[in-house]
Design an enzyme around this catalytic site. Structure first.
Site, PDB file in Angstrom:
ATOM      1  N   GLU A  40      44.259  39.516  40.635  1.00 27.98           N
ATOM      2  CA  GLU A  40      44.361  40.244  39.374  1.00 27.98           C
ATOM      3  C   GLU A  40      45.396  39.625  38.451  1.00 27.98           C
ATOM      4  O   GLU A  40      45.194  39.545  37.234  1.00 27.98           O
ATOM      5  CB  GLU A  40      44.694  41.720  39.641  1.00 27.98           C
ATOM      6  CG  GLU A  40      43.690  42.454  40.499  1.00 27.98           C
ATOM      7  CD  GLU A  40      42.308  42.535  39.872  1.00 27.98           C
ATOM      8  OE1 GLU A  40      42.181  42.287  38.650  1.00 27.98           O
ATOM      9  OE2 GLU A  40      41.346  42.826  40.600  1.00 27.98           O
ATOM     10  N   ARG A  51      43.999  38.177  34.934  1.00 28.22           N
ATOM     11  CA  ARG A  51      44.395  39.005  33.790  1.00 28.22           C
ATOM     12  C   ARG A  51      45.571  38.406  33.033  1.00 28.22           C
ATOM     13  O   ARG A  51      45.500  38.196  31.814  1.00 28.22           O
ATOM     14  CB  ARG A  51      44.749  40.420  34.260  1.00 28.22           C
ATOM     15  CG  ARG A  51      43.601  41.129  34.955  1.00 28.22           C
ATOM     16  CD  ARG A  51      43.915  42.580  35.263  1.00 28.22           C
ATOM     17  NE  ARG A  51      42.958  43.145  36.212  1.00 28.22           N
ATOM     18  CZ  ARG A  51      42.624  44.420  36.261  1.00 28.22           C
ATOM     19  NH1 ARG A  51      43.157  45.281  35.438  1.00 28.22           N
ATOM     20  NH2 ARG A  51      41.760  44.849  37.158  1.00 28.22           N
ATOM     21  N   ASP A  98      31.639  38.199  44.806  1.00 32.24           N
ATOM     22  CA  ASP A  98      31.045  37.867  43.510  1.00 32.24           C
ATOM     23  C   ASP A  98      31.671  36.649  42.847  1.00 32.24           C
ATOM     24  O   ASP A  98      30.979  35.811  42.271  1.00 32.24           O
ATOM     25  CB  ASP A  98      31.110  39.068  42.572  1.00 32.24           C
ATOM     26  CG  ASP A  98      32.516  39.645  42.426  1.00 32.24           C
ATOM     27  OD1 ASP A  98      33.370  39.406  43.295  1.00 32.24           O
ATOM     28  OD2 ASP A  98      32.762  40.350  41.426  1.00 32.24           O
ATOM     29  N   GLU A 144      29.839  44.455  33.667  1.00 28.90           N
ATOM     30  CA  GLU A 144      28.950  43.402  34.150  1.00 28.90           C
ATOM     31  C   GLU A 144      27.575  43.408  33.486  1.00 28.90           C
ATOM     32  O   GLU A 144      27.026  42.339  33.174  1.00 28.90           O
ATOM     33  CB  GLU A 144      28.816  43.491  35.672  1.00 28.90           C
ATOM     34  CG  GLU A 144      30.019  42.974  36.439  1.00 28.90           C
ATOM     35  CD  GLU A 144      31.213  43.914  36.406  1.00 28.90           C
ATOM     36  OE1 GLU A 144      32.349  43.456  36.679  1.00 28.90           O
ATOM     37  OE2 GLU A 144      31.022  45.122  36.117  1.00 28.90           O
TER      38      GLU A 144
END
Length: 580
Positions: A177, A181, A299, A475
């Site tokens: 993260e 980010r 993913d 998504e």
């Protein structure tokens, strides 16, 4: 947009083998070692490590190239091989998305400026650690402001970064993260601001203290959970990004080679079908017997195989080869059809053992909302990795794509339709997880009423399971944005607008901000008091781009990281083939 000075390498497109069959899954799908090692590394962290070098090797001059704020007139320029499509903006819808962003941002700025997370119902912010936060929401939102042309909001956010942002925290933050980010947000802001040195300085500040970590022969800490592993890797990942992008050319080459070798380890450990279990042993580099899935923890692996190939200007064939192999594996083992509506969906493979002790796999008809990135990704891959010409039409003509490209295009289109079908709930919002009814498979006895007959949410209990929630995820709208850019079909815009209207109706908090919905198939809605940072960094950004003209961040010039932060395509200085 600033004129691109990138030149693509002219080459003959390979024609992959056409593999469109989807045989039943059995023990022939091997999962590596017969049992997982005690210390396994999440695939998302490993692929992140390798992808960082490509993010990292973007030349500073390219990152700092002038970026003109959007709302430009369409151009007639054609880029190779993805045309810069000429579409006019849907100004009314685009401007409604801008208003929604302001509704979210101004509430956060009023109640929680600088805090990592925002709780719009209680009108307060919180940080990820007791030691304080590191500006997750602010940094995640800045490039969206620049793209939308929100000058005043951007200037106030920039002042906060200049005066108040601090990484001096005695605490652990998620590697994944923090990288996607904070690092992604700072570097994207640096580029989109035309090279504002403040963002580069802050990027150095978070990465500089850890520049020697890649010289260690191996990690000295062996955590036992995924989040602990991600935290343990945080410093090495961030230092590798910083050292490669922010320092001298020799250091770029040193870090580039070190990080690139991680991908070579994965390639060497590749399984015959091209699929990757979500755990790999950190000492041997061999995949452990663990689930194979396209959703959580898996993913990013499949997403970044294509994005690494595209961001390196389609010059690194190792990534195209791994991507092509993985997409063939997905079609062979994970792509399924539902009954009775014949929806194209994806499943997961769960390690299992027969009564005789033989290892095998059990097919789980579960699809996370996270998987909905794949529809647009497959369509984009079809027009790049799967193209047999240098200039693909919009939409592509069948003779412009290889057999694999045509297969992937079809699957991408169908998967987007399936993801949209999961919006058929009382709120018109999708659940976090959907289960599908497949041929020759009994429906889960815990299933709720079917929504519609092909898919269902596991029966809500007390409290409602996490499967039924909608947490403002991006998504599906990400795939709609890509699909529209590649086809020009306004149907994709209409679907995005319907999603936006459902978010406005059920997630918008009158006093400001947006909140998650606990159960998408329950009315009236009950909210969770949290606005995820990706609402402003991804969901509203992709909706804005869906309704903008195609000159705004063309797909031929930019690659979006997994948090929606755009970075420019570049020519790499390290050739992966030289490391083989």
């Amino acid at each position: 947009m600033a004129e691109s000075h990138l030149h693509r390498r002219t080459k003959t497109k390979p024609v992959p083998t056409d593999r469109t069959d989807t045989p039943k899954v059995d023990s022939s799908v091997h999962g590596g070692s017969p049992s997982p090692k005690p210390y396994a590394l999440a695939m998302s962290a490993l692929i992140l490590l390798t992808s960082l070098v490509h993010l990292a090797l973007v030349p500073i001059a390219l990152l700092a190239a002038p970026f003109v704020l959007p709302r430009l007139k369409p151009t007639s320029e054609v880029c190779d091989p993805i045309p810069c499509q000429v579409f006019t903006a849907d100004e009314a819808r685009r401007d409604a998305v801008v208003e929604a962003f302001k509704h979210a941002w101004l509430a956060y700025e009023r109640d929680a400026m600088g805090d990592d997370e925002y709780h719009p119902i209680s009108q307060k912010g919180t940080n990820l650690t007791a030691a304080g936060g590191i500006g997750y929401t602010v940094i995640d939102s800045i490039d969206t402001m620049l793209i939308m042309g929100l000058h005043d909001e951007y200037e106030r956010a920039r002042i906060w970064v200049r005066d108040d942002l601090s990484f001096d925290r005695n605490a652990s933050f998620s590697t994944f993260e923090t990288t996607i980010r904070v690092m992604g947000g700072l570097l994207s802001a640096y580029h989109l601001s035309g090279g504002d040195p403040l963002f580069l300085e802050k990027a150095r500040e978070i990465a500089d203290p850890h520049a020697s970590c890649l010289r260690l022969p191996r990690l000295k800490v062996y955590p036992t959970t995924i989040m602990e592993i991600l935290s343990a890797l945080r410093r090495c990942l961030l230092c590798s990004l910083n050292s490669a992008i922010l320092h001298t050319l020799p250091m770029k080459r040193f870090i580039g080679i070190k990080v690139e070798k991680v991908m070579l380890v994965l390639k060497a450990a590749a399984l015959p079908h091209g699929l990757a279990p979500i755990f790999v042993d950190v000492e041997t580099g061999i995949y452990g017997l663990s689930p194979i899935r396209l959703g959580s923890r898996g993913d990013s692996y499949y997403e970044y195989l294509l994005k690494q190939y595209l961001q390196t200007n389609q010059t690194e064939d190792i990534y195209r080869e791994m991507y092509d192999e993985a997409m063939t594996g997905i079609h062979m083992y994970l792509v399924q059809r539902s009954v009775p509506g014949n929806l194209l969906t994806t499943a997961e493979l769960i390690p299992d053992r027969a009564k005789n002790g033989k290892a095998g796999w059990r097919l789980l008809p579960k699809q996370d909302h996270l998987v909905c990135f794949l529809g647009g990704s497959l369509m984009l891959g079809a027009t790049t990795s799967g193209a047999v010409v240098n200039q693909v039409s919009v939409p592509p003509l069948p003779n412009e794509l290889s057999p694999q490209g045509r297969r992937d295009w079809f699957t991408g289109v169908e998967l987007i339709k399936t993801c949209l079908a999961t919006h058929n709930t009382k709120t018109k919002l999708p659940p976090e997880i959907a289960y599908f009814s497949l041929r020759n498979q009994k429906q889960d006895k815990n299933a709720a009423r079917k929504l519609p007959p092909d898919w269902y949410i596991k029966a809500p209990g007390k409290p409602t399971p996490l499967d039924a929630r909608y947490i403002l995820r991006p998504e599906t709208v990400e795939s709609l944005f890509i699909a529209f850019r590649l086809t020009g079909d306004t149907w994709y815009r209409d679907q995005g607008w319907a999603i936006f209207q459902a978010i406005e109706k059920h997630c918008r908090i009158p006093t400001g901000g947006y909140a998650s919905v606990i159960n998408v198939d329950q009315m009236p809605v009950e909210h969770e008091d949290k606005m995820e940072t990706f609402m402003m960094s991804e969901t509203l950004k992709y909706l804005y781009l869906l309704f903008s003209d195609a000159s705004v961040l063309p797909l031929s010039e930019y690659v979006f990281n997994t948090e929606g932060h755009p970075l420019p395509v570049f020519l790499p200085i390290t050739d992966s083939s030289s490391l083989l």
